[in-house]
Scaffold this motif. Structure first.
Motif, PDB file in Angstrom:
ATOM      1  N   VAL A 133       0.853  -1.187   0.000  1.00 16.16           N
ATOM      2  CA  VAL A 133       0.000   0.000   0.000  1.00 16.16           C
ATOM      3  C   VAL A 133       0.888   1.236   0.000  1.00 16.16           C
ATOM      4  O   VAL A 133       1.721   1.402   0.894  1.00 16.16           O
ATOM      5  N   ARG A 134       0.724   2.091  -0.984  1.00 17.21           N
ATOM      6  CA  ARG A 134       1.572   3.268  -1.098  1.00 17.21           C
ATOM      7  C   ARG A 134       0.859   4.495  -0.542  1.00 17.21           C
ATOM      8  O   ARG A 134      -0.288   4.778  -0.900  1.00 17.21           O
ATOM      9  N   VAL A 135       1.558   5.212   0.339  1.00 15.84           N
ATOM     10  CA  VAL A 135       1.043   6.457   0.911  1.00 15.84           C
ATOM     11  C   VAL A 135       2.019   7.562   0.536  1.00 15.84           C
ATOM     12  O   VAL A 135       3.176   7.548   0.973  1.00 15.84           O
ATOM     13  N   ILE A 136       1.564   8.495  -0.281  1.00 21.99           N
ATOM     14  CA  ILE A 136       2.410   9.587  -0.762  1.00 21.99           C
ATOM     15  C   ILE A 136       1.990  10.862  -0.041  1.00 21.99           C
ATOM     16  O   ILE A 136       0.817  11.256  -0.096  1.00 21.99           O
ATOM     17  N   VAL A 137       2.916  11.498   0.626  1.00 26.92           N
ATOM     18  CA  VAL A 137       2.623  12.686   1.430  1.00 26.92           C
ATOM     19  C   VAL A 137       3.282  13.902   0.797  1.00 26.92           C
ATOM     20  O   VAL A 137       4.488  13.885   0.498  1.00 26.92           O
ATOM     21  N   LYS A 138       2.501  14.939   0.565  1.00 23.63           N
ATOM     22  CA  LYS A 138       3.011  16.190   0.009  1.00 23.63           C
ATOM     23  C   LYS A 138       2.623  17.348   0.920  1.00 23.63           C
ATOM     24  O   LYS A 138       1.625  17.281   1.637  1.00 23.63           O
ATOM     25  N   ASP A 166     -10.346   8.088   4.113  1.00 28.53           N
ATOM     26  CA  ASP A 166      -9.621   9.366   4.051  1.00 28.53           C
ATOM     27  C   ASP A 166      -9.021   9.775   5.399  1.00 28.53           C
ATOM     28  O   ASP A 166      -7.828  10.087   5.476  1.00 28.53           O
ATOM     29  N   PRO A 167      -9.795   9.789   6.499  1.00 32.48           N
ATOM     30  CA  PRO A 167      -9.208  10.201   7.786  1.00 32.48           C
ATOM     31  C   PRO A 167      -8.123   9.246   8.269  1.00 32.48           C
ATOM     32  O   PRO A 167      -7.189   9.662   8.963  1.00 32.48           O
ATOM     33  N   ILE A 168      -8.242   7.970   7.907  1.00 38.63           N
ATOM     34  CA  ILE A 168      -7.231   7.002   8.330  1.00 38.63           C
ATOM     35  C   ILE A 168      -5.914   7.260   7.610  1.00 38.63           C
ATOM     36  O   ILE A 168      -4.840   7.258   8.225  1.00 38.63           O
ATOM     37  N   PHE A 169      -5.971   7.497   6.312  1.00 40.28           N
ATOM     38  CA  PHE A 169      -4.737   7.786   5.589  1.00 40.28           C
ATOM     39  C   PHE A 169      -4.177   9.160   5.951  1.00 40.28           C
ATOM     40  O   PHE A 169      -2.965   9.378   5.871  1.00 40.28           O
ATOM     41  N   MET A 197      -7.092  14.946  -1.052  1.00 35.82           N
ATOM     42  CA  MET A 197      -6.932  13.488  -1.011  1.00 35.82           C
ATOM     43  C   MET A 197      -7.172  12.900  -2.407  1.00 35.82           C
ATOM     44  O   MET A 197      -8.148  13.241  -3.084  1.00 35.82           O
ATOM     45  N   VAL A 198      -6.295  12.013  -2.824  1.00 31.03           N
ATOM     46  CA  VAL A 198      -6.439  11.292  -4.093  1.00 31.03           C
ATOM     47  C   VAL A 198      -6.072   9.840  -3.835  1.00 31.03           C
ATOM     48  O   VAL A 198      -5.118   9.557  -3.099  1.00 31.03           O
ATOM     49  N   ALA A 208      -3.112   2.947  -3.610  1.00 27.51           N
ATOM     50  CA  ALA A 208      -2.277   4.093  -3.244  1.00 27.51           C
ATOM     51  C   ALA A 208      -3.148   5.260  -2.806  1.00 27.51           C
ATOM     52  O   ALA A 208      -4.267   5.434  -3.289  1.00 27.51           O
ATOM     53  N   TYR A 209      -2.626   6.036  -1.871  1.00 24.99           N
ATOM     54  CA  TYR A 209      -3.276   7.266  -1.412  1.00 24.99           C
ATOM     55  C   TYR A 209      -2.253   8.397  -1.476  1.00 24.99           C
ATOM     56  O   TYR A 209      -1.108   8.226  -1.057  1.00 24.99           O
ATOM     57  N   GLU A 210      -2.689   9.521  -2.003  1.00 23.95           N
ATOM     58  CA  GLU A 210      -1.846  10.715  -2.023  1.00 23.95           C
ATOM     59  C   GLU A 210      -2.504  11.772  -1.145  1.00 23.95           C
ATOM     60  O   GLU A 210      -3.635  12.178  -1.393  1.00 23.95           O
ATOM     61  N   VAL A 211      -1.780  12.212  -0.121  1.00 22.38           N
ATOM     62  CA  VAL A 211      -2.298  13.182   0.850  1.00 22.38           C
ATOM     63  C   VAL A 211      -1.482  14.467   0.710  1.00 22.38           C
ATOM     64  O   VAL A 211      -0.273  14.466   0.957  1.00 22.38           O
TER      65      VAL A 211
END
Length: 504
Positions: A282-287, A314-317, A401-402, A431-434
């Motif tokens: 699971v990919r989590v991308i933080v910007k 969304d709130p979890i990621f 969020m994406v 994947a999630y991008e935050v």
């Protein structure tokens, strides 16, 4: 004058001055680029009948193919109808046709056929597909005036898998249906793609064939009479036979993997979940740069993270990106999701005063996450932001969020929401991008005289610009009316507080 000789190619058909003309078009291979209807039967089978129904259809498809090419088109299509429909509730088939199929049909529209079809003032579609499958899309999104298709047989509200007289509309039966619908009136244009379409095309003043080659690009969604903003269903991709097989083979593996991923998120400290997710695919991308945690000892109130809403995760990621659990508020969440959630989820009542008091108390305890859209949207649009949050604090941080899913959607309007997290984590590499945006300047908050609606609309525009999305005024009620035929209100069980509204 009826068509004589072999019809010309559709490229030779003029689309100028056709406002008063009538067009009659076939569907598969004509209005749609694809000549096979299997993927759309597979969608009905999976979404209305489940994975075992999809397996049954896949096993029956070789028989359908042999009958189609060696016996008759109608025999092959009858097998597909039987395998997909037998025993299903008619209301479930209609629901899939309204909420799921339009997205897939719209992505395969043939540009030349659409050019001619859309130029005519009266539009009719004549297809071998069951009318119940195609009518919602053709009338709602292509502005068809009349849809003539195969009629399925039913018994006590369920499909029998058989078809009503005159049977599957193929060949001369299409011509008969056209004569019955139009009588002595001759349509100006007939569009088809195969030899069996020529009988009905011969009844039109002009007839044109849509060639299978060369391949062309599908019509873009912006050229449709109206955009597809809301759609439902679990499958991300159109299930052609190979994809259907992959879905069937992957489902048990994916479910086991989803359980591992959910367990990691629920049982491990939040500061380590990011690395556990990475190890589990699971990919989590933080910007962007998030603000530091609020210090309660100094009397500092928490920050309200205002998030765009893609799934109930969304709130979890957001918490995973921050490395600490952030409570959230929700209008509705399933009992299963509540049990497995690694963060605190507080239910709102939709009573404005009560909800305002609840949110203020949570902000006094620390940071809080909120999705003011009130429901999810899969397409690149943001729904209207509820303005309540802007009245309660000036400490606002917008968060874009994406997410990316390759096989299953992690949201549903028609199904059981308790499975939403499982379907998301069943994807091979979700994947999630935050993206943390700048904290809202004080001069743009209600504390400086701005109205709550101005603040909410501004944050919506900022997030939309970041994601290259379009802001809309659509609401939760618009979504559920389009997909489920209701306004999203659910009757809760006795042990749950009444008057809750579905929000994820």
């Amino acid at each position: 004058m009826a068509v004589s000789g072999f019809p010309s190619s559709v490229e030779k058909c003029s689309s100028i001055g056709r406002e008063k003309h009538t067009v009659v078009a076939d569907m598969d291979g004509t209005l749609l680029r694809g000549r096979s209807s299997f993927p759309y039967f597979a969608l009905v089978a999976f979404e209305a009948g489940g994975i075992l129904r999809l397996l049954f259809l896949l096993l029956a498809s070789p028989i359908a193919g042999l009958l189609y090419y060696l016996v008759s088109e109608s025999a092959g299509i009858q097998v597909l109808i039987f395998a997909s429909f037998v025993g299903l509730r008619v209301t479930d088939i209609e629901s899939v046709a309204r909420a799921v199929l339009p997205k897939f049909y719209a992505s395969d529209l043939h540009p030349e056929s659409w050019r001619v079809f859309s130029s005519c003032g009266k539009r009719c579609v004549l297809t071998a597909n069951p009318r119940i499958m195609v009518e919602a899309f053709l009338k709602d999104f292509l502005a068809a005036d009349l849809v003539l298709g195969t009629e399925i047989a039913t018994y006590k509200g369920r499909a029998t898998g058989l078809v009503r007289d005159p049977g599957v509309l193929v060949g001369n039966k299409k011509a008969d249906a056209l004569l019955k619908a139009f009588g002595e009136t001759q349509p100006e244009i007939g569009l088809g793609d195969r030899q069996t379409d020529i009988p009905f095309m011969a009844l039109c003043k002009e007839g044109y064939l849509v060639p299978s080659k060369p391949e062309v690009k599908a019509v873009t969604c912006d050229k449709l009479p109206k955009p597809i903003i809301f759609h439902d269903g679990r499958l991300v991709r159109k299930p052609a036979p190979l994809m259907a097989l992959l879905i069937i083979l992957w489902t048990p593996i994916g479910f086991f993997l989803a359980c591992l991923r959910i367990a990691a998120g629920a049982l491990l400290p939040m500061s380590t979940v990011y690395y556990a997710f990475w190890a589990l695919g699971v990919r989590v991308i933080v910007k962007g740069t998030p603000p530091p945690a609020a210090k309660k000892s100094t009397g500092q109130t928490g920050v309200l993270f205002v998030c765009s809403h893609r799934t109930l995760l969304d709130p979890i990621f957001l918490s995973v990106a921050l490395g600490r659990p952030i409570p959230t508020v929700t209008y509705s969440v399933s009992r299963l999701s509540e049990i497995i959630s690694p963060i605190k989820a507080v239910r709102l009542s939709r009573d404005r005063a009560t909800d305002a008091s609840t949110i203020k108390k949570l902000l006094e305890e620390g940071d809080l996450a909120m999705c003011p859209e009130g429901t999810t949207c899969r397409e690149p649009f943001l729904l209207r932001f509820s303005a309540l949050f802007a009245e309660l604090t000036d400490e606002l941080v917008p968060v874009a969020m994406v997410n990316r899913m390759s096989m299953f959607h992690g949201t549903t309007a028609r199904g059981w929401k308790g499975m939403d997290p499982f379907y998301f984590f069943m994807n091979p590499c979700p994947a999630y991008e935050v993206t943390f945006l700048n904290k809202l300047p004080m001069e743009l908050t209600c504390g400086s005289g701005k109205s709550s609606h101005e603040v909410a609309n501004y944050i919506q525009r900022v997030i939309a610009a970041t994601l290259s999305y379009e802001s809309t005024r659509f609401t939760r009620k618009d979504k559920y009316r389009a997909l489920a035929g209701n306004d999203g209100t659910v009757v809760e069980k006795p042990f749950i507080k009444p008057n809750k509204v579905m929000g994820c």
